[in-house]
Design a protein around this motif. Structure first.
Motif, PDB file in Angstrom:
ATOM      1  N   GLU A   2      88.631  74.950  48.586  1.00 46.05           N
ATOM      2  CA  GLU A   2      89.392  76.086  48.318  1.00 46.05           C
ATOM      3  C   GLU A   2      90.708  75.718  47.843  1.00 46.05           C
ATOM      4  N   THR A   3      91.443  77.098  47.474  1.00 42.93           N
ATOM      5  CA  THR A   3      92.852  76.920  46.761  1.00 42.93           C
ATOM      6  C   THR A   3      93.840  76.282  47.656  1.00 42.93           C
ATOM      7  N   ASN A   4      93.612  76.621  48.693  1.00 39.42           N
ATOM      8  CA  ASN A   4      94.724  75.950  49.692  1.00 39.42           C
ATOM      9  C   ASN A   4      94.293  74.335  49.746  1.00 39.42           C
ATOM     10  N   ASP A   5      93.088  74.055  49.971  1.00 39.30           N
ATOM     11  CA  ASP A   5      92.891  72.495  49.872  1.00 39.30           C
ATOM     12  C   ASP A   5      93.340  71.825  48.621  1.00 39.30           C
ATOM     13  N   ALA A   8      97.216  71.601  48.898  1.00 39.33           N
ATOM     14  CA  ALA A   8      97.316  70.689  50.081  1.00 39.33           C
ATOM     15  C   ALA A   8      97.232  69.427  49.545  1.00 39.33           C
TER      16      ALA A   8
END
Length: 113
Positions: A2-5, A8
């Motif tokens: 995911e983009t958040n991963d 991060a």
């Protein structure tokens, strides 16, 4: 993923990397400045010491000049004294020749008695 991963992971890896590089660059500049400050301090100390030594050398050279002049004067005086001594030796020799035929007369006091 995911983009958040991805964000991060990027923040977890890139932020420390960027801060390390920035810290290294600023630390390097500070180290250079500290090194230059230490060099300047050493140069100042050496310059002061050199100045003191030059003053001492000049003083010692003045003393050497005075001693050489005094030595030259003393050599002149010694030469004059030798010449005078030679003249006196000649005169003493002449007086001895003149007195070689003279007998010594001594008087003895007669004791009252």
């Amino acid at each position: 993923m995911e983009t958040n991963d991805i964000i991060a992971i990027t923040t977890d890896c890139l932020v420390p990397l960027v801060t390390s590089i920035v810290g290294f660059l600023f630390g390097r500049r500070k180290r250079k400045n500290d090194f230059l400050g230490d060099l300047q301090s050493s140069i100042d100390t050496l310059s002061r010491k050199n100045s003191e030594l030059m003053k001492r050398i000049i003083g010692l050279n003045d003393t050497v000049i005075l001693l050489r002049n005094e030595n030259a004067e003393l050599k002149g005086e010694v030469a004059l004294l030798r010449k005078e001594n030679e003249q006196l030796s000649i005169e003493v020799g002449q007086l001895r020749e003149q007195l070689s035929g003279v007998k010594t007369i001594t008087r003895i006091k007669k004791a009252d008695g």
